[in-house]
Every structure is written in structure tokens, then in C-alpha cells.
Enzyme design. Structure first.
Site, PDB file in Angstrom:
ATOM      1  N   CYS A  86       0.867  -1.189   0.000  1.00 10.14           N
ATOM      2  CA  CYS A  86       0.000   0.000   0.000  1.00 10.14           C
ATOM      3  C   CYS A  86       0.897   1.231   0.000  1.00 10.14           C
ATOM      4  O   CYS A  86       2.080   1.123  -0.364  1.00 10.14           O
ATOM      5  CB  CYS A  86      -0.979  -0.019   1.172  1.00 10.14           C
ATOM      6  SG  CYS A  86      -0.207   0.072   2.801  1.00 10.14           S
ATOM      7  N   ARG A 125      -3.316  -0.564   5.452  1.00 13.72           N
ATOM      8  CA  ARG A 125      -3.913  -1.641   4.648  1.00 13.72           C
ATOM      9  C   ARG A 125      -3.012  -2.844   4.442  1.00 13.72           C
ATOM     10  O   ARG A 125      -3.432  -3.986   4.679  1.00 13.72           O
ATOM     11  CB  ARG A 125      -4.358  -1.088   3.286  1.00 13.72           C
ATOM     12  CG  ARG A 125      -5.487  -0.086   3.386  1.00 13.72           C
ATOM     13  CD  ARG A 125      -5.643   0.694   2.101  1.00 13.72           C
ATOM     14  NE  ARG A 125      -4.494   1.560   1.851  1.00 13.72           N
ATOM     15  CZ  ARG A 125      -4.310   2.291   0.760  1.00 13.72           C
ATOM     16  NH1 ARG A 125      -5.206   2.240  -0.209  1.00 13.72           N
ATOM     17  NH2 ARG A 125      -3.260   3.067   0.641  1.00 13.72           N
ATOM     18  N   ASP A 153      -8.292   3.895   1.408  1.00 13.43           N
ATOM     19  CA  ASP A 153      -7.291   4.241   2.416  1.00 13.43           C
ATOM     20  C   ASP A 153      -7.995   4.724   3.684  1.00 13.43           C
ATOM     21  O   ASP A 153      -8.690   5.749   3.656  1.00 13.43           O
ATOM     22  CB  ASP A 153      -6.404   5.350   1.833  1.00 13.43           C
ATOM     23  CG  ASP A 153      -5.197   5.624   2.708  1.00 13.43           C
ATOM     24  OD1 ASP A 153      -5.195   5.187   3.878  1.00 13.43           O
ATOM     25  OD2 ASP A 153      -4.263   6.266   2.214  1.00 13.43           O
TER      26      ASP A 153
HETATM   27  P1  4NP Z   1      -1.736   2.893   4.096  1.00 11.78           P
HETATM   28  O1  4NP Z   1      -2.325   4.256   4.687  1.00 11.78           O
HETATM   29  O2  4NP Z   1      -1.226   3.205   2.703  1.00 11.78           O
HETATM   30  O3  4NP Z   1      -2.911   1.974   4.080  1.00 11.78           O
HETATM   31  O4  4NP Z   1      -0.632   2.463   5.055  1.00 11.78           O
HETATM   32  C1  4NP Z   1      -1.590   5.434   4.746  1.00 11.78           C
HETATM   33  C2  4NP Z   1      -0.680   5.619   5.743  1.00 11.78           C
HETATM   34  C3  4NP Z   1       0.029   6.807   5.831  1.00 11.78           C
HETATM   35  C4  4NP Z   1      -0.194   7.796   4.908  1.00 11.78           C
HETATM   36  C5  4NP Z   1      -1.112   7.601   3.890  1.00 11.78           C
HETATM   37  C6  4NP Z   1      -1.790   6.435   3.808  1.00 11.78           C
HETATM   38  N1  4NP Z   1       0.516   9.022   5.005  1.00 11.78           N
HETATM   39  O5  4NP Z   1       0.206   9.943   4.231  1.00 11.78           O
HETATM   40  O6  4NP Z   1       1.402   9.150   5.853  1.00 11.78           O
END
Ligand code: 4NP
Length: 147
Positions: A7, A13, A117
Site C-alpha cells: 500500500c 492496509r 485508504d
Molecule cells: P496505508 O495508509 O497506505 O494503508 O498504510 C496510509 C498511511 C500513511 C499515509 C497515507 C496512507 N501518510 O500519508 O502518511
């Protein structure tokens, strides 16, 4: 079989997909490796988001010992399947392929849909857990049939 879940941050995720599939693999006594990574590098070395840890724990999956990694081009050689959570992840991973064999390994985890997300919406963690859990069972069938 080696499977990589990808992800953006590798803290919401893909750690859920990693932990849930790893548990199902263990329950079925399959000799598969399941790991995860993020296309972004902001959270390298961090534990999963506390909300991801909490929702996994609620359903009996412990992801607290995972640590975020940044996706590396060598992962194309190291894994048989690279499952990405959304279309931006797909584009970011595909931008690093060297050949068609690499490209063939990259698939949208939900095939024709994306895992939203949950980072900016606390209410998404439960439905995201449910959709990942359901799909992990299907992935076991799909990968087993193709190997
Ligand atoms: P992930 O969610 O891609 O599901 O781990 C996110 C975690 C952090 C960030 C964005 C999405 N961020 O912008 O830091």
C-alpha cells in the site's frame, strides 16, 4: 510461495493484509511467506497505525510486531505475487518493473476494485478489515490452484 502486500504507507492496509493472510496460511499449514511494503518511505521502521493494530486485535490477528518497509525493485525477484491495494499503488509499483515477468506479478488485491485508504477516516478500519479478510481467503484458493 512468497506473497507481498503493498500500500502507500505500509502502516494501515498492507499490514492488515499481511497479518490476515499470514494467519490463514498458518491455520492451513501452508509453507508460504507473506510480507508487506509501502510505496512511500515516510513510515519506514514504524509499527502499524494503532487503529490497524486495534482492529486486527479485535478479530484475533496480532500485527503489532510488523515494521514498515519501503518497496524495493529487488522485490520483483523475491516474490511470486505482489498485491497492491489501490490504483496509485499499482502505478507506483509498475513504474519500477524491469521486464514483463515483473509486471505479471503485480495485481490489484481486489482484482477490479480498490481497498480504500482508512488513514484519514477512523470509520473505515472495520470495513477495510472485512474486505481484506474475505479477499485473503479467496487469494489462498486462487494461488493454490495456480501453483
Ligand atoms: P496505508 O495508509 O497506505 O494503508 O498504510 C496510509 C498511511 C500513511 C499515509 C497515507 C496512507 N501518510 O500519508 O502518511
Amino acid at each position: 510461495m512468497k506473497i507481498l502486500m503493498v500500500c502507500l504507507g505500509n502502516i494501515c492496509r498492507s499490514p492488515l493484509a499481511h497479518g490476515i493472510l499470514k494467519q490463514k496460511v498458518k491455520d492451513r499449514q501452508l509453507n508460504w511467506v507473506v510480507e508487506s511494503a509501502g510505496t512511500g518511505d515516510w513510515h519506514i521502521g514504524e509499527a502499524p497505525d494503532r487503529r490497524a493494530i486495534a482492529i486486527a486485535k479485535k478479530y484475533g490477528v496480532d500485527i503489532s510486531d510488523q515494521r514498515a518497509r519501503h518497496f524495493q525493485p529487488r522485490f520483483f525477484d523475491e516474490y511470486d505475487y505482489i498485491f497492491v491495494m489501490d490504483r496509485q499503488n499499482f502505478a507506483d509499483v509498475c513504474a519500477k518493473v524491469q521486464n514483463t515477468a515483473d509486471l505479471d506479478k503485480v495485481q490489484l488485491f481486489l482484482e477490479d476494485d480498490v481497498v480504500p485508504d482508512p488513514y484519514f477516516d477512523d470509520n473505515l478500519f472495520d470495513p477495510v478489515f472485512q474486505m481484506i479478510d474475505k479477499r485473503c481467503s479467496e487469494v489462498i484458493e486462487k494461488v493454490s490452484l495456480s501453483s
